[in-house]
Motif scaffolding. Sequence first.
Motif, PDB file in Angstrom:
ATOM      1  N   THR A  32      -1.573   9.680   1.064  1.00  7.74           N
ATOM      2  CA  THR A  32      -1.013   9.022   0.575  1.00  7.74           C
ATOM      3  C   THR A  32      -1.315   7.199   0.973  1.00  7.74           C
ATOM      4  OG1 THR A  32       1.032   7.821  -0.518  1.00  7.74           O
ATOM      5  CG2 THR A  32       1.330   8.867   1.724  1.00  7.74           C
ATOM      6  N   CYS A  33      -0.183   5.499   0.596  1.00 11.39           N
ATOM      7  CA  CYS A  33      -0.223   5.033   1.158  1.00 11.39           C
ATOM      8  C   CYS A  33       0.227   4.136   1.308  1.00 11.39           C
ATOM      9  CB  CYS A  33      -1.372   4.495   0.175  1.00 11.39           C
ATOM     10  SG  CYS A  33      -1.561   2.720   0.686  1.00 11.39           S
ATOM     11  N   PRO A  34       0.877   3.748   2.761  1.00  7.18           N
ATOM     12  CA  PRO A  34       1.944   3.547   2.955  1.00  7.18           C
ATOM     13  C   PRO A  34       2.793   1.773   2.358  1.00  7.18           C
ATOM     14  CG  PRO A  34       0.365   2.416   4.555  1.00  7.18           C
ATOM     15  CD  PRO A  34       0.306   3.287   3.627  1.00  7.18           C
ATOM     16  N   ASN A  35       2.039   1.612   1.407  1.00  7.24           N
ATOM     17  CA  ASN A  35       2.311   1.010   0.783  1.00  7.24           C
ATOM     18  C   ASN A  35       2.520   0.730  -0.173  1.00  7.24           C
ATOM     19  OD1 ASN A  35       2.342  -2.342   0.401  1.00  7.24           O
ATOM     20  ND2 ASN A  35       0.090  -3.035  -0.384  1.00  7.24           N
ATOM     21  N   ARG A  36       2.434   2.233  -0.766  1.00  5.67           N
ATOM     22  CA  ARG A  36       3.070   3.073  -1.711  1.00  5.67           C
ATOM     23  C   ARG A  36       4.104   3.427  -1.602  1.00  5.67           C
ATOM     24  NH1 ARG A  36       0.077   3.024  -7.056  1.00  5.67           N
ATOM     25  NH2 ARG A  36      -1.330   1.457  -6.953  1.00  5.67           N
ATOM     26  N   ASP A  37       4.062   4.430  -0.089  1.00  8.66           N
ATOM     27  CA  ASP A  37       5.473   5.728  -0.209  1.00  8.66           C
ATOM     28  C   ASP A  37       5.914   4.978   0.469  1.00  8.66           C
ATOM     29  OD1 ASP A  37       4.510   4.921   2.475  1.00  8.66           O
ATOM     30  OD2 ASP A  37       4.182   7.039   2.499  1.00  8.66           O
ATOM     31  N   GLY A  43       5.079  -0.332  -4.292  1.00 11.13           N
ATOM     32  CA  GLY A  43       4.327  -1.356  -5.454  1.00 11.13           C
ATOM     33  C   GLY A  43       2.902  -1.619  -5.013  1.00 11.13           C
ATOM     34  N   GLY A  44       2.808  -1.058  -3.875  1.00 18.27           N
ATOM     35  CA  GLY A  44       1.310  -1.097  -3.844  1.00 18.27           C
ATOM     36  C   GLY A  44       0.642  -2.520  -3.798  1.00 18.27           C
ATOM     37  N   CYS A  45      -1.040  -2.539  -3.684  1.00 11.50           N
ATOM     38  CA  CYS A  45      -1.680  -4.078  -3.525  1.00 11.50           C
ATOM     39  C   CYS A  45      -1.094  -4.287  -5.065  1.00 11.50           C
ATOM     40  CB  CYS A  45      -2.911  -3.878  -2.777  1.00 11.50           C
ATOM     41  SG  CYS A  45      -3.213  -3.650  -1.606  1.00 11.50           S
ATOM     42  N   THR A  46      -1.636  -5.757  -5.830  1.00 10.65           N
ATOM     43  CA  THR A  46      -1.075  -5.484  -6.720  1.00 10.65           C
ATOM     44  C   THR A  46      -2.397  -5.653  -7.713  1.00 10.65           C
ATOM     45  OG1 THR A  46      -1.289  -8.144  -6.848  1.00 10.65           O
ATOM     46  CG2 THR A  46       0.253  -7.737  -6.837  1.00 10.65           C
ATOM     47  N   PHE A  47      -3.197  -5.445  -7.389  1.00 10.87           N
ATOM     48  CA  PHE A  47      -4.699  -5.115  -7.564  1.00 10.87           C
ATOM     49  C   PHE A  47      -5.039  -3.826  -7.842  1.00 10.87           C
ATOM     50  CE2 PHE A  47      -5.914  -5.615  -3.474  1.00 10.87           C
ATOM     51  CZ  PHE A  47      -6.714  -4.883  -3.138  1.00 10.87           C
ATOM     52  N   CYS A  48      -4.480  -3.295  -7.223  1.00  5.46           N
ATOM     53  CA  CYS A  48      -4.921  -1.756  -6.794  1.00  5.46           C
ATOM     54  C   CYS A  48      -4.158  -0.491  -8.329  1.00  5.46           C
ATOM     55  CB  CYS A  48      -4.609  -0.887  -5.437  1.00  5.46           C
ATOM     56  SG  CYS A  48      -4.710   0.543  -4.987  1.00  5.46           S
ATOM     57  N   ASP A  49      -5.539  -0.154  -8.539  1.00  2.00           N
ATOM     58  CA  ASP A  49      -4.481   1.125  -8.990  1.00  2.00           C
ATOM     59  C   ASP A  49      -6.315   2.329  -8.375  1.00  2.00           C
ATOM     60  OD1 ASP A  49      -5.209   3.256 -10.999  1.00  2.00           O
ATOM     61  OD2 ASP A  49      -6.018   2.437 -12.447  1.00  2.00           O
ATOM     62  N   ASN A  50      -5.838   3.263  -7.931  1.00  2.09           N
ATOM     63  CA  ASN A  50      -6.601   4.260  -7.408  1.00  2.09           C
ATOM     64  C   ASN A  50      -7.452   5.286  -7.685  1.00  2.09           C
ATOM     65  OD1 ASN A  50      -7.203   5.806  -4.341  1.00  2.09           O
ATOM     66  ND2 ASN A  50      -5.531   4.705  -3.397  1.00  2.09           N
ATOM     67  N   SER A  51      -6.633   4.957  -9.243  1.00  2.00           N
ATOM     68  CA  SER A  51      -7.226   6.438  -9.919  1.00  2.00           C
ATOM     69  C   SER A  51      -9.412   5.068 -10.272  1.00  2.00           C
ATOM     70  CB  SER A  51      -7.147   6.883 -11.495  1.00  2.00           C
ATOM     71  OG  SER A  51      -6.643   5.514 -12.083  1.00  2.00           O
ATOM     72  N   ALA A  90      -9.840   7.657  -1.362  1.00  2.00           N
ATOM     73  CA  ALA A  90      -8.935   7.590  -2.314  1.00  2.00           C
ATOM     74  C   ALA A  90      -7.568   7.369  -1.247  1.00  2.00           C
ATOM     75  CB  ALA A  90      -9.137   8.604  -3.349  1.00  2.00           C
ATOM     76  N   TYR A  91      -6.600   6.010  -1.475  1.00  2.00           N
ATOM     77  CA  TYR A  91      -6.015   6.098  -0.547  1.00  2.00           C
ATOM     78  C   TYR A  91      -6.646   5.894   0.775  1.00  2.00           C
ATOM     79  CZ  TYR A  91      -3.252   7.124  -4.918  1.00  2.00           C
ATOM     80  OH  TYR A  91      -2.646   7.081  -5.879  1.00  2.00           O
ATOM     81  N   THR A  92      -5.365   6.066   2.268  1.00  2.00           N
ATOM     82  CA  THR A  92      -5.485   5.580   3.226  1.00  2.00           C
ATOM     83  C   THR A  92      -5.302   6.313   3.970  1.00  2.00           C
ATOM     84  OG1 THR A  92      -3.567   3.628   2.724  1.00  2.00           O
ATOM     85  CG2 THR A  92      -3.998   4.396   5.014  1.00  2.00           C
ATOM     86  N   ASN A  93      -6.468   6.530   4.372  1.00  2.00           N
ATOM     87  CA  ASN A  93      -7.945   7.540   4.719  1.00  2.00           C
ATOM     88  C   ASN A  93      -7.596   7.905   6.419  1.00  2.00           C
ATOM     89  OD1 ASN A  93      -8.634   9.397   2.364  1.00  2.00           O
ATOM     90  ND2 ASN A  93      -9.415   7.628   1.946  1.00  2.00           N
ATOM     91  N   THR A 121      -9.980   2.921   4.944  1.00  2.00           N
ATOM     92  CA  THR A 121      -8.652   2.604   5.479  1.00  2.00           C
ATOM     93  C   THR A 121      -8.215   0.590   5.742  1.00  2.00           C
ATOM     94  OG1 THR A 121      -6.758   3.780   6.813  1.00  2.00           O
ATOM     95  CG2 THR A 121      -8.731   2.374   7.790  1.00  2.00           C
ATOM     96  N   ARG A 122      -6.916   1.392   5.994  1.00  2.00           N
ATOM     97  CA  ARG A 122      -6.033   0.078   5.839  1.00  2.00           C
ATOM     98  C   ARG A 122      -6.101  -0.447   7.286  1.00  2.00           C
ATOM     99  NH1 ARG A 122      -1.914  -1.853   2.209  1.00  2.00           N
ATOM    100  NH2 ARG A 122      -0.676  -2.390   4.517  1.00  2.00           N
ATOM    101  N   PRO A 123      -6.468  -2.161   7.836  1.00  2.00           N
ATOM    102  CA  PRO A 123      -6.471  -2.179   8.854  1.00  2.00           C
ATOM    103  C   PRO A 123      -5.039  -2.574   9.885  1.00  2.00           C
ATOM    104  CG  PRO A 123      -6.808  -4.291   7.642  1.00  2.00           C
ATOM    105  CD  PRO A 123      -6.372  -3.194   6.412  1.00  2.00           C
ATOM    106  N   ASN A 161       0.418  -8.414  -2.198  1.00  2.00           N
ATOM    107  CA  ASN A 161       1.319  -7.889  -1.992  1.00  2.00           C
ATOM    108  C   ASN A 161       0.828  -6.687  -0.511  1.00  2.00           C
ATOM    109  OD1 ASN A 161       3.697  -6.455  -1.198  1.00  2.00           O
ATOM    110  ND2 ASN A 161       3.424  -5.305  -2.245  1.00  2.00           N
ATOM    111  N   ARG A 162      -0.419  -7.171   0.010  1.00  2.00           N
ATOM    112  CA  ARG A 162      -1.223  -6.345   0.606  1.00  2.00           C
ATOM    113  C   ARG A 162      -0.467  -5.425   1.784  1.00  2.00           C
ATOM    114  NH1 ARG A 162      -5.751  -2.990   0.312  1.00  2.00           N
ATOM    115  NH2 ARG A 162      -6.631  -2.721   2.666  1.00  2.00           N
ATOM    116  N   GLY A 163       0.901  -6.529   2.845  1.00  2.00           N
ATOM    117  CA  GLY A 163       1.671  -5.583   3.718  1.00  2.00           C
ATOM    118  C   GLY A 163       0.883  -5.552   5.343  1.00  2.00           C
TER     119      GLY A 163
HETATM  120  S1  SF4 Z   1      -5.154  -0.245  -2.492  1.00  2.00           S
HETATM  121 FE1  SF4 Z   1      -5.458   0.812  -1.003  1.00  2.00          FE
HETATM  122  S2  SF4 Z   1      -3.439  -0.196   0.452  1.00  2.00           S
HETATM  123 FE2  SF4 Z   1      -3.568  -0.936  -1.213  1.00  2.00          FE
HETATM  124  S3  SF4 Z   1      -2.090   0.099  -2.395  1.00  2.00           S
HETATM  125 FE3  SF4 Z   1      -4.349   1.071  -3.339  1.00  2.00          FE
HETATM  126  S4  SF4 Z   1      -4.183   2.477  -1.541  1.00  2.00           S
HETATM  127 FE4  SF4 Z   1      -2.799   1.387  -1.020  1.00  2.00          FE
END
Ligand code: SF4
Length: 312
Positions: A32-37, A43-51, A90-93, A121-123, A161-163
């Motif tokens: 999963t991703c800490p910016n979503r769980d 909310g996740g990053c505002t641009f992100c649709d992981n699918s 996909a997501y944060t590996n 992954t995320r930094p 909202n990158r976090g």
């Molecule tokens: S872009 Fe990556 S870090 Fe951001 S919400 Fe999507 S999966 Fe999470």
Amino acid sequence: MAQELHYNDFGSWIKAKLPFKVQKISINAGFTCPNRDGRISYGGCTFCDNSTFSPAYCSNNKSIKEQLQEGKMFFSKKYPEMKYLAYFQAYTNTYESVDTLKFKYEQALSVEDVVGIVIGTRPDCIDESLLQYLQQLGRERFVLIEYGIESTNETTLKRINRGHTYQCSKDIVQLTHDYGILTGGHVILGLPGEDRNSMLKQADDISRLPLDLLKIHQLQIITGTEMAREYQEHPFHLFNVEEYIELLAEYITRLNPTITLDRFVSQSPENKLIAPRWGLKNYQFTNLFNNYLQQKGIYQGQKYCSFEHINS
Ligand code: SF4
């Protein structure tokens, strides 16, 4: 005759690293991703649709091995001698315990003809114990970590909202490089609030990082994302192809000539993409870009200055 490229391209880079034809196979390893769980946000990053960045064969109902076998079947019909890199995309590996991560990475590497792993992954989601393990693994197999940097501007990172901060990206890229692990970065051009000057300054910032690889994407607005809502309520400028090519060309003139460029565009599924709708495949865009660089005599690093020199 093949066209001479005006930048360091991924194909030549990987050829120098691995003595066979390789293809990345994207997998969804069930992270999963800490910016979503909720650890950072829901909310996740505002641009992100992981699918949008998972091909059809990459479903987390299937095991890592099954996904890789299916990916191999797809590519090996045309190139039976092909080797593969398992792309944890996909997501944060790296968002799991080190034991779980080791199990998943090693499962991928146990598949015949898989010669390495690429970990997206995320930094802010990686620690030294994992880097130590990946350093060891990298002595025997190909290992590349790709960090989503997205922007070098702290205000932008908050707005999307990158976090995490850009300082966090700088620190982890440096640390990963110090561990001797191949290090990639990903940035987006055209994020709201960034103008031409700030995007070009980004090239200077990125050039200071010890990155092996860089992926650059145009901003795309994807259905169902927070950014789609923002765009519909308060539309902001999105690049047309010509504008993006011109900016990208200028951007690479300022890039450190030691960095290899992996890709220049993102291609989201038509049914998900709101804008910009260029109707170009990745290779078609790259051809246009290469022709532009040739016509204008533009090269990666033409305007690059060594900052060590400037700052000393
Ligand atoms: S872009 Fe990556 S870090 Fe951001 S919400 Fe999507 S999966 Fe999470």
